[in-house]
Design a protein around this motif. Structure first.
Motif, PDB file in Angstrom:
ATOM      1  N   ASN A 211      10.169  -2.595   5.901  1.00 14.62           N
ATOM      2  CA  ASN A 211       8.801  -3.446   7.179  1.00 14.62           C
ATOM      3  C   ASN A 211       7.519  -3.574   7.014  1.00 14.62           C
ATOM      4  N   GLY A 212       7.690  -4.933   7.720  1.00 13.48           N
ATOM      5  CA  GLY A 212       6.160  -4.539   7.061  1.00 13.48           C
ATOM      6  C   GLY A 212       5.951  -6.211   7.576  1.00 13.48           C
ATOM      7  N   PHE A 213       5.171  -6.980   7.208  1.00 11.67           N
ATOM      8  CA  PHE A 213       4.449  -8.813   7.689  1.00 11.67           C
ATOM      9  C   PHE A 213       3.819  -8.857   5.418  1.00 11.67           C
TER      10      PHE A 213
ATOM     11  N   CYS B 101      -2.323  13.734   5.635  1.00 15.32           N
ATOM     12  CA  CYS B 101      -3.026  12.817   6.012  1.00 15.32           C
ATOM     13  C   CYS B 101      -3.906  12.515   4.611  1.00 15.32           C
ATOM     14  N   PRO B 102      -4.269  11.242   4.568  1.00 15.02           N
ATOM     15  CA  PRO B 102      -5.232  10.958   2.862  1.00 15.02           C
ATOM     16  C   PRO B 102      -6.512  10.822   3.502  1.00 15.02           C
ATOM     17  N   GLY B 103      -7.146  10.787   2.355  1.00 14.63           N
ATOM     18  CA  GLY B 103      -8.217  10.680   2.464  1.00 14.63           C
ATOM     19  C   GLY B 103      -8.243   9.085   2.357  1.00 14.63           C
TER      20      GLY B 103
ATOM     21  N   ALA C 177      -0.274  10.521   8.569  1.00 13.87           N
ATOM     22  CA  ALA C 177      -1.639   9.942  10.060  1.00 13.87           C
ATOM     23  C   ALA C 177      -3.304   9.607   8.958  1.00 13.87           C
ATOM     24  N   SER C 178      -3.441  10.508   8.788  1.00 17.00           N
ATOM     25  CA  SER C 178      -4.940  10.269   8.657  1.00 17.00           C
ATOM     26  C   SER C 178      -6.086  11.383   8.056  1.00 17.00           C
ATOM     27  N   VAL C 179      -7.280  11.495   7.284  1.00 19.71           N
ATOM     28  CA  VAL C 179      -7.918  12.517   7.800  1.00 19.71           C
ATOM     29  C   VAL C 179      -8.690  12.313   8.872  1.00 19.71           C
TER      30      VAL C 179
ATOM     31  N   THR D  36      -6.315   0.628  -0.744  1.00 20.61           N
ATOM     32  CA  THR D  36      -4.459  -0.566  -0.190  1.00 20.61           C
ATOM     33  C   THR D  36      -5.950  -1.070   0.137  1.00 20.61           C
ATOM     34  N   PRO D  37      -5.474  -2.412   0.611  1.00 21.77           N
ATOM     35  CA  PRO D  37      -5.519  -3.994   1.048  1.00 21.77           C
ATOM     36  C   PRO D  37      -6.521  -3.303   2.729  1.00 21.77           C
ATOM     37  N   LEU D  38      -5.979  -2.152   2.989  1.00 25.57           N
ATOM     38  CA  LEU D  38      -6.730  -1.893   3.863  1.00 25.57           C
ATOM     39  C   LEU D  38      -8.471  -1.408   4.247  1.00 25.57           C
TER      40      LEU D  38
ATOM     41  N   ASN E 167       4.532   4.368   9.116  1.00 20.31           N
ATOM     42  CA  ASN E 167       3.189   4.288   8.442  1.00 20.31           C
ATOM     43  C   ASN E 167       2.444   2.946   8.961  1.00 20.31           C
ATOM     44  N   ALA E 168       3.128   1.858   9.646  1.00 24.00           N
ATOM     45  CA  ALA E 168       2.471   0.877   9.526  1.00 24.00           C
ATOM     46  C   ALA E 168       1.070   1.300  10.061  1.00 24.00           C
ATOM     47  N   GLY E 169       0.037   0.459  10.268  1.00 22.12           N
ATOM     48  CA  GLY E 169      -1.214   1.363  10.305  1.00 22.12           C
ATOM     49  C   GLY E 169      -2.288  -0.345  10.450  1.00 22.12           C
ATOM     50  N   ILE E 170      -3.203  -0.242  11.042  1.00 24.48           N
ATOM     51  CA  ILE E 170      -4.389  -1.265  10.925  1.00 24.48           C
ATOM     52  C   ILE E 170      -5.716  -0.568  11.066  1.00 24.48           C
ATOM     53  N   GLN E 171      -6.185  -1.128  10.696  1.00 25.86           N
ATOM     54  CA  GLN E 171      -7.687  -0.213  11.005  1.00 25.86           C
ATOM     55  C   GLN E 171      -8.978  -1.937  11.938  1.00 25.86           C
TER      56      GLN E 171
ATOM     57  N   GLY F 214       1.361  -1.212   0.409  1.00 25.46           N
ATOM     58  CA  GLY F 214      -0.014  -0.134  -0.312  1.00 25.46           C
ATOM     59  C   GLY F 214       0.672   1.719   0.071  1.00 25.46           C
ATOM     60  N   ILE F 215       0.659   2.097   0.522  1.00 25.69           N
ATOM     61  CA  ILE F 215       0.988   3.817   1.242  1.00 25.69           C
ATOM     62  C   ILE F 215       2.498   3.350   1.294  1.00 25.69           C
ATOM     63  N   GLY F 216       2.921   2.796   2.218  1.00 19.95           N
ATOM     64  CA  GLY F 216       4.079   2.124   2.150  1.00 19.95           C
ATOM     65  C   GLY F 216       5.051   2.058   1.537  1.00 19.95           C
TER      66      GLY F 216
ATOM     67  N   GLY G  95      11.868  -7.014   9.609  1.00 18.25           N
ATOM     68  CA  GLY G  95      10.423  -7.305  10.255  1.00 18.25           C
ATOM     69  C   GLY G  95      10.031  -6.967  11.660  1.00 18.25           C
ATOM     70  N   ALA G  96       9.964  -6.025  12.149  1.00 16.90           N
ATOM     71  CA  ALA G  96       9.888  -5.198  13.698  1.00 16.90           C
ATOM     72  C   ALA G  96       7.832  -5.939  14.175  1.00 16.90           C
ATOM     73  N   ASP G  97       7.649  -5.954  14.710  1.00 16.09           N
ATOM     74  CA  ASP G  97       6.907  -5.819  14.451  1.00 16.09           C
ATOM     75  C   ASP G  97       6.591  -4.605  15.616  1.00 16.09           C
ATOM     76  N   MET G  98       5.571  -4.036  15.170  1.00 14.87           N
ATOM     77  CA  MET G  98       5.011  -2.257  15.758  1.00 14.87           C
ATOM     78  C   MET G  98       4.827  -2.013  16.452  1.00 14.87           C
ATOM     79  N   SER G  99       3.607  -3.236  17.091  1.00 15.28           N
ATOM     80  CA  SER G  99       3.893  -3.187  18.580  1.00 15.28           C
ATOM     81  C   SER G  99       4.196  -3.568  19.594  1.00 15.28           C
TER      82      SER G  99
HETATM   83  P1  NAD Z   1      -1.946  -1.528   3.889  1.00 16.06           P
HETATM   84  O1  NAD Z   1      -3.054  -2.424   4.581  1.00 16.06           O
HETATM   85  O2  NAD Z   1      -1.831  -1.372   2.747  1.00 16.06           O
HETATM   86  O3  NAD Z   1      -0.631  -1.737   4.642  1.00 16.06           O
HETATM   87  C1  NAD Z   1      -0.239  -1.851   5.866  1.00 16.06           C
HETATM   88  C2  NAD Z   1       1.190  -1.789   6.533  1.00 16.06           C
HETATM   89  O4  NAD Z   1       1.697  -1.881   7.680  1.00 16.06           O
HETATM   90  C3  NAD Z   1       1.492  -3.446   5.856  1.00 16.06           C
HETATM   91  O5  NAD Z   1       2.643  -3.290   5.007  1.00 16.06           O
HETATM   92  C4  NAD Z   1       0.975  -4.556   6.649  1.00 16.06           C
HETATM   93  O6  NAD Z   1       2.732  -5.361   6.684  1.00 16.06           O
HETATM   94  C5  NAD Z   1       2.019  -3.251   8.095  1.00 16.06           C
HETATM   95  N1  NAD Z   1       2.294  -4.110   9.233  1.00 16.06           N
HETATM   96  C6  NAD Z   1       0.538  -4.347  10.181  1.00 16.06           C
HETATM   97  N2  NAD Z   1       0.469  -4.412  11.125  1.00 16.06           N
HETATM   98  C7  NAD Z   1       1.827  -4.250  11.087  1.00 16.06           C
HETATM   99  C8  NAD Z   1       3.084  -4.113  12.283  1.00 16.06           C
HETATM  100  N3  NAD Z   1       2.407  -5.169  13.596  1.00 16.06           N
HETATM  101  N4  NAD Z   1       3.839  -4.208  12.284  1.00 16.06           N
HETATM  102  C9  NAD Z   1       4.745  -4.176  11.380  1.00 16.06           C
HETATM  103  N5  NAD Z   1       3.911  -3.621   9.748  1.00 16.06           N
HETATM  104  C10 NAD Z   1       2.876  -4.239  10.405  1.00 16.06           C
HETATM  105  O7  NAD Z   1      -2.439  -0.526   4.108  1.00 16.06           O
HETATM  106  P2  NAD Z   1      -2.324   1.392   4.987  1.00 16.06           P
HETATM  107  O8  NAD Z   1      -3.238   1.930   3.545  1.00 16.06           O
HETATM  108  O9  NAD Z   1      -1.056   1.127   2.597  1.00 16.06           O
HETATM  109  O10 NAD Z   1      -2.604   1.906   4.766  1.00 16.06           O
HETATM  110  C11 NAD Z   1      -0.846   2.932   5.724  1.00 16.06           C
HETATM  111  C12 NAD Z   1      -0.461   3.660   6.395  1.00 16.06           C
HETATM  112  O11 NAD Z   1      -1.934   4.452   6.059  1.00 16.06           O
HETATM  113  C13 NAD Z   1      -1.831   3.152   7.651  1.00 16.06           C
HETATM  114  O12 NAD Z   1      -1.436   3.699   9.178  1.00 16.06           O
HETATM  115  C14 NAD Z   1      -3.086   3.900   7.592  1.00 16.06           C
HETATM  116  O13 NAD Z   1      -3.543   3.914   8.781  1.00 16.06           O
HETATM  117  C15 NAD Z   1      -2.920   5.384   6.582  1.00 16.06           C
HETATM  118  N6  NAD Z   1      -4.202   5.475   6.136  1.00 16.06           N
HETATM  119  C16 NAD Z   1      -4.856   4.762   5.800  1.00 16.06           C
HETATM  120  C17 NAD Z   1      -5.910   5.631   4.081  1.00 16.06           C
HETATM  121  C18 NAD Z   1      -6.456   4.359   3.004  1.00 16.06           C
HETATM  122  O14 NAD Z   1      -6.960   5.051   2.592  1.00 16.06           O
HETATM  123  N7  NAD Z   1      -5.663   3.183   2.669  1.00 16.06           N
HETATM  124  C19 NAD Z   1      -5.746   6.636   4.422  1.00 16.06           C
HETATM  125  C20 NAD Z   1      -4.982   7.398   5.177  1.00 16.06           C
HETATM  126  C21 NAD Z   1      -4.328   6.435   6.127  1.00 16.06           C
END
Ligand code: NAD
Length: 256
Positions: A34-36, A180-182, A137-139, A186-188, A86-90, A15-17, A57-61
Motif C-alpha cells: 500500500n502507498g503512493f 520505535c525507530p530513531g 511508531a517512533s522514538v 528514508t525520503p521522510l 506503517n504509513a506516516g508523514i511529517q 522506506g521502512i514499510g 492504493g487506499a489513502d490511509m486518511s
Molecule cells: P517514507 O516517506 O519513505 O514512506 C512513507 C510511506 O507512507 C510511503 O509508502 C508513502 O507513499 C506512504 N503514505 C504516505 N501517506 C499515505 C497515505 N495517506 N495513505 C497511504 N500511504 C501513505 O517514510 P518512512 O521514513 O519509511 O516512514 C514510515 C513510517 O516510519 C512512518 O510512520 C514514520 O513516522 C515512521 N518513522 C520513520 C522514521 C525515520 O527516521 N524515517 C523514524 C521513526 C519512525
C-alpha cells in the motif's frame, strides 16, 4: 517461517514499510503493499523473493478506503495474518504556527489509520487465533522534539493503542507491539536533512552529521533491514508472549 501467512504493510511503496515487507516476504509471507508513488518497482522487489504480492492504493486518511483495502486482502489472500501499520508523514513547525490541515492529516494518517486497520483486521485474526499487529511508531512515541507536535502526539497515541490492543487480546494468539525507530534515512528524513542544509547554507553531509549528533549517540542511521528483522522476530514463535512493548531501535536516542 511465514509460508501461508499474509502480511499487509501500509505505506510500503517506500522506506521502512518496503523494508519490512521484504523481510516478511523473505520468510515466505504473501504481501499486500500500500502507498503512493511508484508501485511496479516495489512490487517487483517483493515478487523477486518468491511470494505472491498484491497492491491496494487506499489513502490511509480515509476510513472507507481502509475498509476496501482489508476487503481486498481478504478477497485476494483469504485474510490478514500480519498487519503492519506503517504509513506516516511529517510536518515541522512550532505549535502556534502549525497548519490545522497538517495537524489533521498527521493525526489521521499516523494514528487513526492504525485504529481503523486494526479494528478491521482483528476479527479475522481472532477467528484463526493467530495474528501479529506491528505498529511502526517512533522514538517520538516515547519522547518529544520541538516543532513536531502533531507527529509526537500521533506517535504517543500509537504506543497507547498498541498497549490496549495487546491487552484486549492477551489470552489469544494475537499479539500487538510497536517498533520505535530513531533516525532512518528514508525520503521522510531526507527532506529534513535537505531543509537543514538549505536553512544553514551547509553541505548535505554536514547537515546529516548535525541531525544525527543532536539526537542519536551511535551517529548511525537505523536501517529498514534492521527494522524488518525486528518485525520478523515479533512474528516468530519466540514472539508469542511479547505483548504491548514499544521497542526502540534508536542508536541510544531514548537512553539519554
Ligand atoms: P517514507 O516517506 O519513505 O514512506 C512513507 C510511506 O507512507 C510511503 O509508502 C508513502 O507513499 C506512504 N503514505 C504516505 N501517506 C499515505 C497515505 N495517506 N495513505 C497511504 N500511504 C501513505 O517514510 P518512512 O521514513 O519509511 O516512514 C514510515 C513510517 O516510519 C512512518 O510512520 C514514520 O513516522 C515512521 N518513522 C520513520 C522514521 C525515520 O527516521 N524515517 C523514524 C521513526 C519512525
Amino acid at each position: 517461517m511465514l509460508k501461508g501467512k499474509t502480511a499487509l504493510v501500509t505505506g510500503s511503496t517506500s522506506g521502512i514499510g518496503l523494508g519490512i515487507a521484504k523481510a516478511l516476504a523473505a520468510q515466505g509471507a504473501n504481501i499486500v503493499l500500500n502507498g503512493f508513488g511508484d508501485v511496479e518497482g516495489p512490487k517487483a522487489e517483493v515478487a523477486a523473493l518468491g511470494v505472491q504480492v498484491s497492491y491496494h492504493g487506499a489513502d490511509m486518511s480515509k476510513p472507507a478506503e481502509i475498509t476496501a483495502m482489508i476487503e481486498h486482502a481478504e478477497a485476494t489472500f483469504g485474510g490478514v495474518d500480519i498487519l503492519v501499520n506503517n504509513a506516516g508523514i511529517q510536518h515541522v513547525a512550532r505549535v502556534e504556527n502549525f497548519p490545522i490541515e497538517k495537524w489533521d492529516a498527521i493525526i489521521a494518517i499516523n494514528m487513526s489509520s492504525a485504529f481503523h486497520a486494526t479494528r478491521l483486521a482483528l476479527p479475522g485474526m481472532q477467528a484463526k487465533n493467530w495474528g501479529r499487529i506491528i505498529n511502526v511508531a517512533s522514538v517520538h512515541g516515547l519522547v518529544g522534539s520541538a516543532e513536531k507536535s502533531a507527529y509526537v502526539a500521533a506517535k504517543h497515541g500509537v504506543v497507547g493503542l498498541t498497549k490496549v490492543t495487546a491487552l484486549e487480546n492477551a489470552t489469544t494468539g494475537v499479539t500487538c507491539n510497536a517498533i520505535c525507530p530513531g533516525w532512518v534515512l528514508t525520503p521522510l528524513v531526507q527532506k529534513q536533512v535537505d531543509a537543514k542544509a538549505a536553512a544553514q547554507g551547509i553541505s548535505n553531509a554536514d547537515a546529516t552529521r548535525q541531525l544525527l549528533g543532536e539526537k542519536e549517540p551511535s551517529m548511525q542511521f537505523t536501517t529498514p533491514e534492521e527494522l524488518g528483522a525486528l518485525a520478523v522476530f515479533f512474528c516468530s514463535p519466540a514472539g508469542d508472549n511479547v505483548r504491548g512493548v514499544a521497542w526502540n531501535m534508536d542508536g541510544g536516542w531514548t537512553a539519554q
